[in-house]
Design a protein around this motif. Structure first.
Motif, PDB file in Angstrom:
ATOM      1  N   GLY A  26       0.788  -1.235   0.000  1.00  0.00           N
ATOM      2  CA  GLY A  26       0.000   0.000   0.000  1.00  0.00           C
ATOM      3  C   GLY A  26       0.814   1.275   0.000  1.00  0.00           C
ATOM      4  O   GLY A  26       0.247   2.358   0.138  1.00  0.00           O
ATOM      5  N   ALA A  27       2.134   1.174  -0.152  1.00  0.00           N
ATOM      6  CA  ALA A  27       2.980   2.380  -0.167  1.00  0.00           C
ATOM      7  C   ALA A  27       2.591   3.270  -1.345  1.00  0.00           C
ATOM      8  O   ALA A  27       2.495   2.789  -2.478  1.00  0.00           O
ATOM      9  N   PRO A  28       2.370   4.567  -1.106  1.00  0.00           N
ATOM     10  CA  PRO A  28       1.925   5.460  -2.185  1.00  0.00           C
ATOM     11  C   PRO A  28       3.052   6.099  -2.990  1.00  0.00           C
ATOM     12  O   PRO A  28       2.797   6.821  -3.943  1.00  0.00           O
ATOM     13  N   ILE A  29       4.303   5.848  -2.586  1.00  0.00           N
ATOM     14  CA  ILE A  29       5.448   6.492  -3.226  1.00  0.00           C
ATOM     15  C   ILE A  29       6.428   5.420  -3.713  1.00  0.00           C
ATOM     16  O   ILE A  29       6.688   4.447  -3.005  1.00  0.00           O
ATOM     17  N   LEU A  30       6.959   5.632  -4.902  1.00  0.00           N
ATOM     18  CA  LEU A  30       7.989   4.762  -5.454  1.00  0.00           C
ATOM     19  C   LEU A  30       9.240   5.593  -5.692  1.00  0.00           C
ATOM     20  O   LEU A  30       9.166   6.658  -6.303  1.00  0.00           O
ATOM     21  N   ILE A  31      10.379   5.110  -5.197  1.00  0.00           N
ATOM     22  CA  ILE A  31      11.646   5.780  -5.482  1.00  0.00           C
ATOM     23  C   ILE A  31      12.364   4.966  -6.539  1.00  0.00           C
ATOM     24  O   ILE A  31      12.610   3.770  -6.366  1.00  0.00           O
ATOM     25  N   ALA A  32      12.666   5.626  -7.651  1.00  0.00           N
ATOM     26  CA  ALA A  32      13.259   4.936  -8.795  1.00  0.00           C
ATOM     27  C   ALA A  32      14.580   5.580  -9.182  1.00  0.00           C
ATOM     28  O   ALA A  32      14.975   6.611  -8.621  1.00  0.00           O
ATOM     29  N   GLY A  33      15.249   4.960 -10.167  1.00  0.00           N
ATOM     30  CA  GLY A  33      16.519   5.475 -10.648  1.00  0.00           C
ATOM     31  C   GLY A  33      16.354   6.334 -11.892  1.00  0.00           C
ATOM     32  O   GLY A  33      15.245   6.587 -12.370  1.00  0.00           O
ATOM     33  N   ASP A  34      17.468   6.764 -12.410  1.00  0.00           N
ATOM     34  CA  ASP A  34      17.527   7.622 -13.582  1.00  0.00           C
ATOM     35  C   ASP A  34      16.832   6.985 -14.786  1.00  0.00           C
ATOM     36  O   ASP A  34      16.852   5.771 -14.959  1.00  0.00           O
ATOM     37  N   ASN A  35      16.177   7.822 -15.607  1.00  0.00           N
ATOM     38  CA  ASN A  35      15.561   7.397 -16.865  1.00  0.00           C
ATOM     39  C   ASN A  35      14.406   6.420 -16.651  1.00  0.00           C
ATOM     40  O   ASN A  35      14.226   5.474 -17.419  1.00  0.00           O
ATOM     41  N   GLU A  84      21.713  12.787  -5.452  1.00  0.00           N
ATOM     42  CA  GLU A  84      22.078  12.805  -4.026  1.00  0.00           C
ATOM     43  C   GLU A  84      20.823  12.805  -3.146  1.00  0.00           C
ATOM     44  O   GLU A  84      20.772  12.135  -2.110  1.00  0.00           O
ATOM     45  N   ALA A  85      19.807  13.568  -3.562  1.00  0.00           N
ATOM     46  CA  ALA A  85      18.554  13.612  -2.801  1.00  0.00           C
ATOM     47  C   ALA A  85      17.835  12.269  -2.890  1.00  0.00           C
ATOM     48  O   ALA A  85      17.295  11.774  -1.891  1.00  0.00           O
ATOM     49  N   VAL A  86      17.844  11.671  -4.080  1.00  0.00           N
ATOM     50  CA  VAL A  86      17.205  10.361  -4.250  1.00  0.00           C
ATOM     51  C   VAL A  86      17.908   9.314  -3.383  1.00  0.00           C
ATOM     52  O   VAL A  86      17.259   8.494  -2.724  1.00  0.00           O
ATOM     53  N   ASP A  87      19.237   9.374  -3.339  1.00  0.00           N
ATOM     54  CA  ASP A  87      19.990   8.433  -2.501  1.00  0.00           C
ATOM     55  C   ASP A  87      19.608   8.583  -1.032  1.00  0.00           C
ATOM     56  O   ASP A  87      19.436   7.591  -0.313  1.00  0.00           O
TER      57      ASP A  87
END
Length: 199
Positions: free
Chosen positions: A61-70, A118-121
């Motif tokens: 149910g997590a509403p956020i996905l953290i992904a990589g470049d492109n 850096e922020a994504v990391d």
């Protein structure tokens, strides 16, 4: 489309780069014309690993996905955004996106947040530790309880659409008075255009 102003909660710490739309939703799922049930096929090849982040109980149910470049590169299938939405994702955070995917995401009520690597990391660390992430579209910020604060840019028109829950049909309906006024004036001033149309 549901309006979106804030997205808060757990984030799936995925982080992989160059994830194309065929990975997001394999082509065998494209036979459907409905959005429902596509979440089951989302990231199917990755979810074959029993230890994948998408099926981890804490990320349900997590509403956020953290992904990589492109993120979202490859074919232009809108089903990719449909699958994410059916999975419960309301926002994706990544350093960059395919232009077509980014547009499809907004048209389907998903906020594509662009932040430096850096922020994504840092947000990957927060998500991996199980702490919530807060996204405020109005203020264009991503924050955590650890005093992290990142600002992001977004096209004003896309922001307007997300905040108002406006898809392409809704946007057209916003101008319904102007359209009616124009059509009435055209009918009155150029009646010959309407001859033989039954109008």
């Amino acid at each position: 489309m549901q309006p979106l102003s804030k997205v808060e909660g757990r984030a799936i710490p995925f982080g992989a780069k160059n994830i194309d739309t065929d990975i997001i939703i394999p082509s065998k799922w494209l036979k459907t014309i409905t959005r429902e049930g596509l979440g089951e096929g989302a990231f199917e090849s990755i979810r074959q690993d029993p230890d994948n982040v998408f099926d981890a109980p804490e990320n349900k149910g997590a509403p956020i996905l953290i992904a990589g470049d492109n993120f979202g590169c490859g074919s232009s299938r809108e089903h990719a955004a449909w699958a994410l939405g059916d999975l419960g994702i309301r926002a994706v955070i990544a350093p960059s996106y395919s232009d077509i995917f980014s547009g499809n995401a907004v048209k389907n009520g998903i906020l594509p947040v662009v932040l430096p690597q850096e922020a994504v990391d840092r947000l990957m660390e927060v998500a991996s530790s199980g702490d919530d992430i807060h996204i405020d579209l109005e203020a264009q910020t991503v924050t955590t309880k650890f005093q992290d604060r990142f600002t992001f840019e977004i096209d004003p028109f896309r922001k307007h659409c997300l905040l108002g829950g406006l898809d392409e049909v809704s946007l057209t309906l916003e101008s319904s008075d102007a359209i009616s006024t124009y059509e009435d004036a055209r009918t009155a001033n150029k009646a010959w255009l309407m001859e033989g149309t039954g109008a």
